[in-house]
Enzyme design. Structure first.
Site, short mmCIF file in Angstrom:
data_model
loop_
_atom_site.label_atom_id
_atom_site.label_comp_id
_atom_site.label_asym_id
_atom_site.label_seq_id
_atom_site.Cartn_x
_atom_site.Cartn_y
_atom_site.Cartn_z
N LYS A 152 0.81 -1.20 0.00
CA LYS A 152 0.00 0.00 0.00
C LYS A 152 0.86 1.27 0.00
CE LYS A 152 -0.08 1.05 4.59
NZ LYS A 152 -0.55 1.21 5.92
N THR A 153 1.97 1.25 0.68
CA THR A 153 2.81 2.45 0.68
C THR A 153 3.32 2.73 -0.71
OG1 THR A 153 3.49 1.85 2.91
CG2 THR A 153 4.73 3.59 1.83
N ARG A 208 3.68 -8.98 10.45
CA ARG A 208 4.91 -8.18 10.24
C ARG A 208 6.05 -9.04 9.73
NH1 ARG A 208 2.75 -4.21 9.24
NH2 ARG A 208 0.94 -5.59 9.34
N ASP A 225 -3.72 7.83 5.09
CA ASP A 225 -3.25 6.47 5.33
C ASP A 225 -3.84 5.97 6.66
OD1 ASP A 225 -1.88 4.16 4.99
OD2 ASP A 225 0.09 4.97 5.51
N GLU A 226 -3.90 4.66 6.82
CA GLU A 226 -4.41 4.07 8.06
C GLU A 226 -5.78 4.64 8.42
OE1 GLU A 226 -2.76 1.67 9.04
OE2 GLU A 226 -0.61 2.03 9.12
#
Length: 820
Positions: free
Chosen positions: A49-50, A656, A237-238
DNA sequence: AGGGACAGAGTTTTT
DNA sequence: CTCTGTCCCT
């Protein structure tokens, strides 16, 4: 840093963006190239996504659909903001300059500093962190005697925060509260008074930064229009972690202009030539285009007001919104993803979403059950060492835990095992008393209206000014209608004895002198080092440093060092912001969480809470303390949606990991000096058994003769990195198996013999000399032979091959060892 | 006013 | 356990 290709106006368009679109899957491609008023990108963990977000921004800029100044990108942390800026600059170079990429809070501070005078603040307002507001609330609770009604500072603070996140204030709350309840009445009083005090101190708390900006926009539509005209593309974002106030802020910013007649300061800069909209006039007054990115499965901040509905009802809020789903994961192996999917699948109210990966199955998840938290920590340390020997850099490994207090045991063992580590966002540097004092000195200069700050430094260092004197000054100030700070400048009129008068005069002189340096009266440009210089002056001339140096308390030595570091921070700030003022510096300090500036130093293992871990990724991840009452945390049980949020948190933790995931727990855990028996977390059972390779399962530990099976297990395990991977030999505690006991009893019997704390006193072996070939005896690991010794002085490290416990590294100075 | 001794309380996550 | 607050003595 890649050079940006030159863009010739007129050649913009898809063909000029091949490099931006290269390697994207169809969904990512659409997320980058879709143009319209509203776009929701549902981005699963690790779905790139980044990358998508940065390319989308780059694409907008490259094609001249937007000027940098028209872009507002909001991230959750300063670190994420920095990364995003860097990546956009990497894609298009200096053309990125002028964008606003920041957190909600920083963006609002920028706006508020510019507009503060519109509603009774000055641009040098102070930002109260939660510690500051707690202190203020504590005082008010006492003054209003609210404790008599069962109100504690903590509960008042959290209620006020929740209300502010809902854009509620004391007055609107009072209207719908049950005011016949005296506790409610007094709460409203405290709330209202708190707000008055903030205003009087020219200060905003964290929640106000957002809430007051919304208020500003609503109360002054023409102010809001300035920003609406400016920001044509807003990216968040988020999004799943936004609360109502943040949602409202975005809504205000994306609203069509209130008055279309106002002149447009950006219309003349020529961008219209490249504006693809068919009706430029319309585009001018229409709302900004909004892109939000989020994943409701990673919503972990409901406890502080994040409202998951903001994302789940996005399509309703913004009719005609396009939704793009990113489900391919580029981060983790399939085994890790399968575990993650299995866990999150137990949350019932979610939209089905299945991450998949083409990276292959990968290694199994490794499970380990320790007897105590230190046993567990030893497993982590050993495993970290094994991975490191196998070639994985420390910086690619991370250890997660649910609560900060769990980091202690890990730290103790890591130090003893000479594993280089760094705690991210642990005990905050800026929360230390001496740093808060230094900050209060700075605030007293920058914002003299902030009475809290002035009161704080009044008797620091000790000046013989106590409670009585402080109250008298406050009363004097009130009677004269001046500020507390101004009262200090007329010590003669306060009516104190000569000693106290002199002390006050001295403090006033120091503050005045510092003010002259840091806030030069004329418009002259201050020297870049002004903040650091002023800070040094304050600390020196106030006598603060002298007092610490004169003290016998060994802790005060460390405080002096911390202050030195703080001055260094100020110098650093000056280097990065040559024109930065004291107010800029204070803003930076207030908004930059420690987790942000503690950048990954290569070569250290990162320790952090699972919350801090969001947005990060590592080759190897250790999720520790996978126990009931820890994850899910016991407090969450009572809260609606609590257990589900805990599951999402666990999900964030395990997603992660890129290659290796370790899940560990301890059967017993010591907290507050009490040893409690822990149960494996329910989340463990949600992972298919086939995915986990237990080095030592809860059953192994819990069953009859746990020690023995553990020893067998450790030997059998072998595994990655060889026989040292177990946690030492099973008989290291000298406990014999206890046959014939039921499955619960032996544990408690054995428990008292397990060290739940590493020897509390710091051991000091002094100058113990060790060289290769020496034989040593270790309290836990038994006998072994020294392979090599590295490092110097206090950091000498022995690399030891133990007869039964395998390879270990030991910090010679503190390890419980002796030469034999 | 300040220091020391003692008792009690609080222990989730953070911009 | 550890941190804070309170009380009491100097």
């Amino acid at each position: 840093m890649t050079e940006a290709p030159l863009i010739v106006p007129g050649t913009a368009g898809p063909q000029g963006q091949d490099d931006l679109l290269a390697g994207l899957n169809p969904q990512q491609l659409e997320a980058v190239t879709y143009r319209g008023p509203a776009l929701l990108i549902v981005a699963g963990a690790g779905s790139g996504k980044t990358s998508v977000l940065t390319r989308r921004i780059a694409s907008l800029l490259r094609s001249r659909e937007a000027w940098p100044s028209q872009i507002l990108a909001i991230t959750f942390t300063n670190k994420a903001a920095g990364e995003m800026r860097e990546r956009v600059e990497g894609l298009i170079g200096d053309a990125a300059r002028g964008m606003w990429i920041s957190t909600f809070h920083s963006a609002c501070v920028r706006i508020l500093r510019r507009e503060a005078q519109q509603f009774g603040f000055t641009k040098s307002f102070t930002i109260y962190d939660s510690g500051d507001s707690r202190a203020l609330i504590k005082r008010l609770v006492k003054e209003h005697e609210a404790d008599a009604f069962g109100l504690t500072p903590a509960s008042v603070q959290s209620r006020i925060s929740k209300l502010k996140n809902e854009l509620s204030d004391a007055e609107s709350y009072a209207r719908q509260a049950n005011m016949s309840d005296p506790a409610e009445r007094i709460f409203v009083e405290v709330f209202a008074d708190y707000q008055r005090q903030l205003q009087k101190a020219n200060a905003f708390d964290f929640d106000d930064l957002i809430g007051q900006t919304v208020y500003l926009f609503r109360a002054f539509p023409e102010v809001a229009d300035t920003y609406r005209r400016r920001f044509r593309h807003i990216l968040v974002d988020e999004y799943q972690d936004t609360n109502h106030a943040q949602y409202a802020l975005i809504h205000e910013l994306t609203r069509p202009l209130a008055s279309s007649s106002a002149p447009d300061p950006y219309a003349s800069n020529g961008m219209m030539i490249f504006e693809p909209e068919p009706e430029p006039k319309n585009a001018d007054t229409a709302g900004a285009s909004l892109t939000v990115v989020g994943d409701s499965d990673q919503s972990i901040y409901a406890f502080r007001g994040a409202d998951i509905r903001n994302i789940s009802e996005f399509e309703r809020d913004f009719p005609g919104a396009r939704v793009v789903l990113l489900e391919q994961n580029y981060r983790s192996t399939q085994n890790i993803l399968s575990a993650a999917n299995a866990v999150i699948g137990n949350n019932f109210d979610r939209k089905e979403k299945k991450l998949w990966s083409d990276r292959g199955e990968g290694d199994k998840i490794i499970g380990f059950t320790g007897y105590s938290q230190h046993d567990e920590a030893q497993f982590v340390a050993d495993e970290v060492e094994a991975l490191h020997r196998a070639g994985m850099p420390y910086s690619e490994m991370a250890v997660f835990y649910r609560t900060n207090s769990q980091s202690r045991a890990l730290e103790e063992i890591f130090i003893r095992s000479a594993v280089p580590y760094k705690i991210m966002g642990g005990t905050k540097f800026y929360e230390r008393a001496e740093i808060k004092d230094a900050l209060a000195y700075l605030v007293a200069v920058a914002n003299p209206a902030d009475e809290m700050a002035v009161r704080r430094i009044l008797n620091k260092p000790r000046r013989g000014i106590g409670d009585v004197t402080e109250t008298a000054i406050a009363r004097f100030a009130e009677e004269q209608g001046i500020t507390f700070r101004d009262a200090l400048s007329m010590p003669a009129q306060l009516g104190f004895g000569p000693k106290i008068q002199a002390a006050i005069a001295q403090l006033d002189a120091v503050l005045t002198e510092a003010t002259a340096i840091m806030l030069p009266p004329t418009g002259e440009v201050p020297a870049p080092t002004t903040v650091a210089d002023g800070l040094s002056l304050l600390l020196a001339k106030s006598g603060y440093l002298d007092a610490l140096r004169a003290s016998r308390d060994p802790q005060d030595e460390a405080r002096v060092e911390n202050l030195d570091e703080f001055v260094a921070v100020a110098r650093d700030f000056a280097r990065n912001n040559p024109e930065g003022t004291i107010v800029d510096f204070l803003t930076d300090v207030a908004l930059v969480a420690d987790a942000d500036d503690l950048d990954d130093e290569s070569g250290t293992v990162s320790l952090m809470t699972m919350h801090t871990a969001k947005g990060l990724e590592y080759d190897a991840v250790f999720v520790t303390g996978v126990e009931e009452d820890l994850i899910p945390h016991r407090i969450s049980a009572g809260e609606p949606g609590g257990p589900q949020e805990e599951r999402r948190l666990f999900y964030v933790g395990i997603t992660r990991a890129r290659k290796r995931l370790h899940l560990s727990l301890a059967m017993t855990r010591a907290q507050f000096g009490e040893v409690t028996v822990a149960m494996p977390s329910r989340f463990l059972q949600e992972i298919p058994v086939a995915l986990i390779d237990w080095r030592q399962s809860p059953g192994d530990v819990n069953s009859r003769g746990g020690m023995q099976s553990r020893a067998l297990n450790a030997r059998r395990a072998g595994g990655f990195g060889g026989s040292g991977s177990g946690s030492g030999s099973g008989d290291r505690f000298g406990v014999k198996p206890l046959p014939g006991r039921d499955s619960l009893k032996p544990l408690s019997t054995a428990m008292d013999r397990f060290p739940n704390r590493v020897t509390a006193k710091v051991r000091d072996n002094g100058d113990l000399e060790l060289t290769a070939g020496d034989r040593i005896r270790h309290v836990d690991f038994g006998e072994g032979r020294v392979d090599t010794v590295t490092g110097e002085g206090a950091k000498r490290i022995a690399h030891v091959r133990f007869d039964t416990a395998g390879q270990k590294k030991l910090l010679i100075k503190v390890a419980p060892i002796e030469k034999i």
